[in-house]
Enzyme design. Structure first.
Site: not given
Length: 425
Positions: A59, A288
Site C-alpha cells: 500500500d 496508490d
C-alpha cells in the site's frame, strides 16, 4: 504514475472476453506468493525470532505497517485468500518482540505530543522507552475499514535480509481489512521505505486474469538498481502538497503532475485546478497501489464519463441496468456471445512528458457476458470509498497499473513506469 494521437481510428483498442468478474467484491485484498493479484496485491514478509511469515497488502497510500496479532485477534468482514485462514502473528512466540514505550519518539509517529504529555506522565526521560507504560493504542481508518492495536519493535525479514527494531503495529481488532495486514509504503517516518532507508523500490503487478491461479506472481523489489529512460521507463516527478504538513493525512501520498486525460485520442476538458492541490491541500493526483479502481472527483470524472459515452455512441448502447447492478459508470451492452469489444483508449499525460496509454483490460471489465463497465469510480458510486471526499481529486489505483513496472525513485523524487508483462517466469 505521459502527446496524444488525434486520429480516432488509432485510439480504440480491443477488450477480449474471458470470464466475468465479481465487481461487488473488489476493494478487498488477497494473499499472493511473491506479489499476486486478487482485489489487492500482497507479498510475504517475515517478522520475529524465529520468523513468522504473513502476506501483507502493498500500500503506497498509507505509511503504517501492521499485522493481525495475538491469538485473540478478531476481524470482521476481512478478506482471506481462497477462504484460507491466516494465522495471526504471535508476539509470545518471538524473542525479539518489544512494545514501543510511551516515551519512545516513535510513539509520536501516531500520537501528538500534547496527547502523550498526559498519558505518559509516569516517565521523565523523553528519549527512552517508558518502563511502566506502553505507547497508547492506535486506531487507523482506511475508507470503509479500520484496525486498532499497539505499536511494537520487531525484527523484519525480507528476501534474505533482516532489519531489527522495525516498528510495526500489532493489531488486535480490524474491520474490512486484508487478512494478512498492510505494508505501508507511503511517505513519512513510519513507512517501510523510510525505516529501511530505501533509495528506491519497485513493483510489477500481474494481470487480474490470474486472480485464481496461485502459481502466477509478480514482483516487488527493495532498492533495485538505478534505471533511466534508456531502459524504456518514462519518468514524472513527485510533487509536493505544500498544505500537507507532517500531521496532515495527505503527507503520506505520492503526488504526481497529471496534465491531460484523453479518451479516444481527444483531450478531455477537465478543470486544471483540480489536478493540483489547493491552498488547504485538497485536489491533486496521487498513485496508490492499495486502491483498487482509479478514483476521480466528480468534476474530473463527469467529463471523462461524457467523453466515453460520446466516443462509444453508435457502437454500443449504454446499459442502465448493468450500472445499477455493478455500481460502475458507464456500462455498455455488447452483442451476445461477443468475444471482443472495441472501445476508446484511455490515456494519461504527466509532467515531464511521460504518457500512460492504458490497454483495454486496465480500465474496462466484462461485468457479465452481456456488458462492459469502466473501472473508474467517483463520488456517490456504490463502490467508491468513503475517505476520498476532501482529499485527492484523482487516485490512480492498482487495476490501472496491471502489467506495468512502476519505480518509486525516492532519491531523485520521481516515479518511472514501463508497460510489460509482470509474470515471473
Amino acid at each position: 504514475m505521459h502527446a496524444f494521437i488525434d486520429d480516432n481510428s488509432n485510439c480504440f483498442g480491443v477488450l477480449i472476453y474471458e470470464d466475468p468478474m465479481d465487481i461487488q467484491s473488489y476493494g478487498l485484498a488477497r494473499r499472493v506468493e511473491e506479489i499476486r493479484a486478487f482485489h489487492g496485491y500482497s507479498f510475504n514478509l517475515a517478522f520475529g525470532t524465529p520468523p513468522q511469515e504473513l502476506p501483507l497488502l502493498l500500500d503506497t497510500g498509507s505509511h503504517v505497517t501492521w499485522l493481525p496479532c495475538t491469538s485473540s485477534y478478531h476481524c470482521r468482514r476481512c478478506a482471506s485468500p481462497s477462504g484460507n485462514t491466516i494465522t495471526p502473528f504471535l508476539p509470545r512466540s518471538s524473542s525479539s518482540a518489544v512494545l514501543v514505550g510511551c516515551r519512545n519518539p516513535r510513539c509520536l509517529w501516531i500520537h501528538s505530543a500534547d496527547f502523550l504529555s498526559s498519558r505518559c506522565a509516569a516517565c521523565n526521560n523523553i528519549t527512552s522507552d517508558c518502563p511502566v507504560s506502553a505507547c497508547p493504542p492506535y486506531a487507523l481508518i482506511y475508507g470503509s475499514g479500520s484496525t486498532a492495536g499497539l505499536l511494537m519493535l520487531e525484527t523484519l525479514g525480507f528476501s534474505g535480509r533482516t532489519f531489527p527494531n522495525f516498528t510495526v503495529g500489532c493489531s488486535v481488532f480490524s474491520q474490512r481489512q486484508p487478512a494478512g495486514g498492510i505494508a505501508g509504503f507511503g511517505r513519512g517516518a513510519p513507512s517501510l521505505p523510510s525505516q529501511l532507508g530505501l533509495r528506491r523500490f519497485s513493483y510489477c503487478l500481474i494481470s487480474r486474469r490470474y486472480d485464481d491461479d496461485a502459481s502466477e506472481r509478480g514482483s516487488v523489489v527493495l532498492d533495485p538498481p538505478k534505471q533511466d529512460s534508456s531502459s524504456g521507463l518514462s519518468f514524472t516527478p513527485f510533487l509536493n502538497n505544500s498544505a500537507a504538513g507532517a500531521d496532515s493525512p495527505f503527507s503520506v501520498y505520492y503526488y504526481v503532475g497529471l496534465l491531460e486525460i484523453a479518451v479516444g485520442g481527444k483531450k478531455v476538458k477537465v478543470p486544471h485546478s483540480s489536478l493540483l492541490p489547493d491552498r488547504i491541500g485538497n485536489g491533486g493526483v496521487i498513485v496508490d497501489s492499495g486502491a483498487t479502481f482509479t478514483y476521480m472527483a466528480s468534476k474530473v470524472f463527469d467529463p471523462v464519463l461524457a467523453a466515453f459515452v460520446d466516443r462509444v455512441a453508435g457502437r454500443y448502447n449504454r446499459s442502465a441496468g448493468l450500472e445499477v447492478q455493478t455500481g460502475l459508470r458507464p456500462c455498455f451492452a455488447v452483442p451476445p456471445n461477443a468475444t471482443d469489444v472495441e472501445l476508446p483508449e484511455l490515456a494519461f499525460r504527466f509532467k515531464g512528458g511521460a504518457e500512460m496509454r492504458l490497454p483495454m483490460e486496465n480500465y474496462f471489465v466484462f461485468a457479465d457476458a452481456a456488458g462492459v463497465c469502466l473501472t473508474v469510480i467517483s463520488d456517490g458510486d456504490d463502490v467508491a470509498t468513503a475517505d476520498v471526499a476532501g482529499g485527492p481529486a484523482v487516485i490512480l489505483g492498482n487495476f490501472q497499473q496491471q502489467d506495468y513496472l512502476v519505480v518509486y525513485d525516492l532519491e531523485r523524487r520521481r516515479m518511472g513506469f514501463r508497460r510489460q508483462s509482470c509474470l515471473i517466469i
